[in-house]
Design an enzyme around this catalytic site. Structure first.
Site, PDB file in Angstrom:
ATOM      1  N   ASN A  11      80.642 101.817   3.084  1.00  0.00           N
ATOM      2  CA  ASN A  11      81.150 101.326   1.796  1.00  0.00           C
ATOM      3  C   ASN A  11      81.245  99.804   1.861  1.00  0.00           C
ATOM      4  O   ASN A  11      82.173  99.259   2.447  1.00  0.00           O
ATOM      5  CB  ASN A  11      82.528 101.953   1.533  1.00  0.00           C
ATOM      6  CG  ASN A  11      83.181 101.399   0.272  1.00  0.00           C
ATOM      7  OD1 ASN A  11      82.518 100.774  -0.557  1.00  0.00           O
ATOM      8  ND2 ASN A  11      84.475 101.635   0.121  1.00  0.00           N
ATOM      9  N   TRP A  12      80.278  99.157   1.232  1.00  0.00           N
ATOM     10  CA  TRP A  12      80.239  97.682   1.296  1.00  0.00           C
ATOM     11  C   TRP A  12      81.204  97.020   0.319  1.00  0.00           C
ATOM     12  O   TRP A  12      81.306  95.800   0.287  1.00  0.00           O
ATOM     13  CB  TRP A  12      78.798  97.193   1.058  1.00  0.00           C
ATOM     14  CG  TRP A  12      78.023  97.066   2.339  1.00  0.00           C
ATOM     15  CD1 TRP A  12      78.177  97.838   3.458  1.00  0.00           C
ATOM     16  CD2 TRP A  12      77.022  96.107   2.637  1.00  0.00           C
ATOM     17  NE1 TRP A  12      77.307  97.424   4.434  1.00  0.00           N
ATOM     18  CE2 TRP A  12      76.587  96.352   3.945  1.00  0.00           C
ATOM     19  CE3 TRP A  12      76.421  95.069   1.920  1.00  0.00           C
ATOM     20  CZ2 TRP A  12      75.592  95.596   4.566  1.00  0.00           C
ATOM     21  CZ3 TRP A  12      75.423  94.308   2.534  1.00  0.00           C
ATOM     22  CH2 TRP A  12      75.025  94.573   3.849  1.00  0.00           C
ATOM     23  N   LYS A  13      81.868  97.814  -0.523  1.00  0.00           N
ATOM     24  CA  LYS A  13      82.797  97.244  -1.508  1.00  0.00           C
ATOM     25  C   LYS A  13      82.096  96.093  -2.253  1.00  0.00           C
ATOM     26  O   LYS A  13      80.917  96.216  -2.583  1.00  0.00           O
ATOM     27  CB  LYS A  13      84.084  96.806  -0.817  1.00  0.00           C
ATOM     28  CG  LYS A  13      84.666  97.932   0.039  1.00  0.00           C
ATOM     29  CD  LYS A  13      86.052  97.665   0.518  1.00  0.00           C
ATOM     30  CE  LYS A  13      86.502  98.826   1.386  1.00  0.00           C
ATOM     31  NZ  LYS A  13      87.906  98.765   1.765  1.00  0.00           N
ATOM     32  N   HIS A  99      88.624 105.993  -4.825  1.00  0.00           N
ATOM     33  CA  HIS A  99      89.022 105.115  -3.722  1.00  0.00           C
ATOM     34  C   HIS A  99      90.388 104.498  -4.054  1.00  0.00           C
ATOM     35  O   HIS A  99      90.660 104.193  -5.222  1.00  0.00           O
ATOM     36  CB  HIS A  99      87.975 104.021  -3.528  1.00  0.00           C
ATOM     37  CG  HIS A  99      88.173 103.263  -2.253  1.00  0.00           C
ATOM     38  ND1 HIS A  99      89.150 102.307  -2.108  1.00  0.00           N
ATOM     39  CD2 HIS A  99      87.557 103.357  -1.052  1.00  0.00           C
ATOM     40  CE1 HIS A  99      89.117 101.836  -0.871  1.00  0.00           C
ATOM     41  NE2 HIS A  99      88.154 102.458  -0.211  1.00  0.00           N
ATOM     42  N   GLU A 101      91.474 101.636  -3.738  1.00  0.00           N
ATOM     43  CA  GLU A 101      91.384 100.326  -4.405  1.00  0.00           C
ATOM     44  C   GLU A 101      91.154 100.499  -5.905  1.00  0.00           C
ATOM     45  O   GLU A 101      91.475  99.601  -6.687  1.00  0.00           O
ATOM     46  CB  GLU A 101      90.283  99.483  -3.744  1.00  0.00           C
ATOM     47  CG  GLU A 101      90.741  98.963  -2.386  1.00  0.00           C
ATOM     48  CD  GLU A 101      89.625  98.655  -1.403  1.00  0.00           C
ATOM     49  OE1 GLU A 101      88.457  98.560  -1.816  1.00  0.00           O
ATOM     50  OE2 GLU A 101      89.950  98.534  -0.204  1.00  0.00           O
ATOM     51  N   GLU A 166      91.678 109.000   3.569  1.00  0.00           N
ATOM     52  CA  GLU A 166      91.860 107.579   3.850  1.00  0.00           C
ATOM     53  C   GLU A 166      93.317 107.188   3.600  1.00  0.00           C
ATOM     54  O   GLU A 166      93.691 106.906   2.433  1.00  0.00           O
ATOM     55  CB  GLU A 166      90.977 106.733   2.935  1.00  0.00           C
ATOM     56  CG  GLU A 166      89.499 107.012   3.073  1.00  0.00           C
ATOM     57  CD  GLU A 166      88.674 105.804   2.653  1.00  0.00           C
ATOM     58  OE1 GLU A 166      87.922 105.306   3.495  1.00  0.00           O
ATOM     59  OE2 GLU A 166      88.800 105.346   1.514  1.00  0.00           O
ATOM     60  N   GLY A 172      91.546  98.634   5.804  1.00  0.00           N
ATOM     61  CA  GLY A 172      91.451  97.186   6.005  1.00  0.00           C
ATOM     62  C   GLY A 172      92.599  96.582   6.792  1.00  0.00           C
ATOM     63  O   GLY A 172      92.722  95.357   6.856  1.00  0.00           O
ATOM     64  N   SER A 204      89.960 101.628   8.679  1.00  0.00           N
ATOM     65  CA  SER A 204      89.878 100.843   9.926  1.00  0.00           C
ATOM     66  C   SER A 204      89.069 101.531  11.021  1.00  0.00           C
ATOM     67  O   SER A 204      89.399 101.436  12.207  1.00  0.00           O
ATOM     68  CB  SER A 204      91.289 100.495  10.428  1.00  0.00           C
ATOM     69  OG  SER A 204      91.927  99.629   9.504  1.00  0.00           O
ATOM     70  N   GLY A 225      84.473 100.874   5.894  1.00  0.00           N
ATOM     71  CA  GLY A 225      84.442  99.740   4.981  1.00  0.00           C
ATOM     72  C   GLY A 225      84.007  98.481   5.717  1.00  0.00           C
ATOM     73  O   GLY A 225      82.820  98.250   5.956  1.00  0.00           O
ATOM     74  N   GLY A 226      84.974  97.666   6.120  1.00  0.00           N
ATOM     75  CA  GLY A 226      84.690  96.364   6.720  1.00  0.00           C
ATOM     76  C   GLY A 226      83.640  96.391   7.822  1.00  0.00           C
ATOM     77  O   GLY A 226      82.695  95.589   7.807  1.00  0.00           O
TER      78      GLY A 226
END
Ligand code: PGA
Length: 245
Positions: A11-13, A99, A101, A166, A172, A204, A225-226
């Site tokens: 997931n590159w957001k 998600h 976010e 999640e 994150g 994470s 993600g990150g």
């Protein structure tokens, strides 16, 4: 018994550029060419780069494309929104929905997420629905109630979707639940939706912890993600999670 698929969702957001997304798709697809058949990799770049990334891939690519959200409607006066059928048309096969976010930043409710699930399925996309408890719920030991609440409308779709567990506080933050806590949450999700629904862990995930998380019997994959922005990190996670030949 067939080996169950092992999922890696990147997931590159809101990161990347057309060039970076294309390079990554090409690189990860090449990295997957030696991976066992049960490995599934889904790359979810910002939606504007979806088609460009798909075009950088060969027809028989091992890597699939996904989006990070979809509108619940088929079409209409919804400025700035994208319908599930448009995502499919642009090369997506999966879509992340709910998600945290978006639940927090865009106030998405469970009912709206459920509508999005239905329209994604109609469009031929597989929904990857994110659920998870907040830090407050975690500290109050209310994780089971939070998960049950977020899952209650999804049961009718259980055979056609995937769940990403999640914890909101793990996203994150560099923090993860204890392995046993992941196992308990995944067991609960599978007992509510049935054992056939793939349940992924997200929050994470990085090369230092992915192998032990993926080794848990109820974990069918990871949503990253990150760390997913880094092809080397993803290659390391792939290598660490696979049995030695
Ligand atoms: P993270 O994000 O891996 O950066 O914690 C996961 C996610 O938001 O899906």
């Amino acid at each position: 018994m067939p080996i169950r698929p092992l999922w890696f969702i990147a997931n590159w957001k809101m990161h990347g550029s057309q060039r970076r997304v294309q390079d990554y798709a090409y690189t990860m697809n090449a990295a997957l060419s030696d991976a066992p058949a049960h490995v599934r990799y889904v790359f979810c770049p910002p939606v504007i780069y979806l088609a460009a990334a798909r075009q950088a891939l060969p027809q028989n690519a091992r890597l699939s494309m996904g989006a990070q959200d979809a509108h619940a409607g088929a079409e209409g006066a919804f400025t700035g929104d994208i319908a599930a059928a448009m995502l499919k048309d642009s090369g997506a096969e999966y879509v992340i929905l709910g998600h945290s976010e978006r639940r927090q930043g865009h106030r998405e409710t469970d009912a709206e997420i459920c509508e999005k699930v239905a329209s994604a399925l109609t469009a031929g996309l597989t929904p990857i629905v994110c659920i998870g408890e907040t830090l407050q719920e975690y500290e109050a030991r209310k994780t089971p109630e939070a998960l049950q609440h977020q899952l209650q409308l999804l049961a009718p779709f259980a055979a056609e979707l995937m769940i990403a567990y999640e914890p909101v506080w793990a996203i994150g933050s560099g923090k993860t639940p204890r392995l046993q806590e992941i196992e308990v949450a995944h067991t609960q999700i599978k007992s509510l939706l049935g054992s056939a629904t793939p349940v992924l862990y997200g929050g994470s995930v990085k090369p230092e912890n992915s192998a032990e998380i993926l080794a848990l019997p109820t974990v069918d994959g990871v949503l990253v993600g990150g760390a997913s922005l880094n092809a080397d990190a993803m290659r390391a996670m792939l290598a660490a999670s696979l049995p030695c030949e």
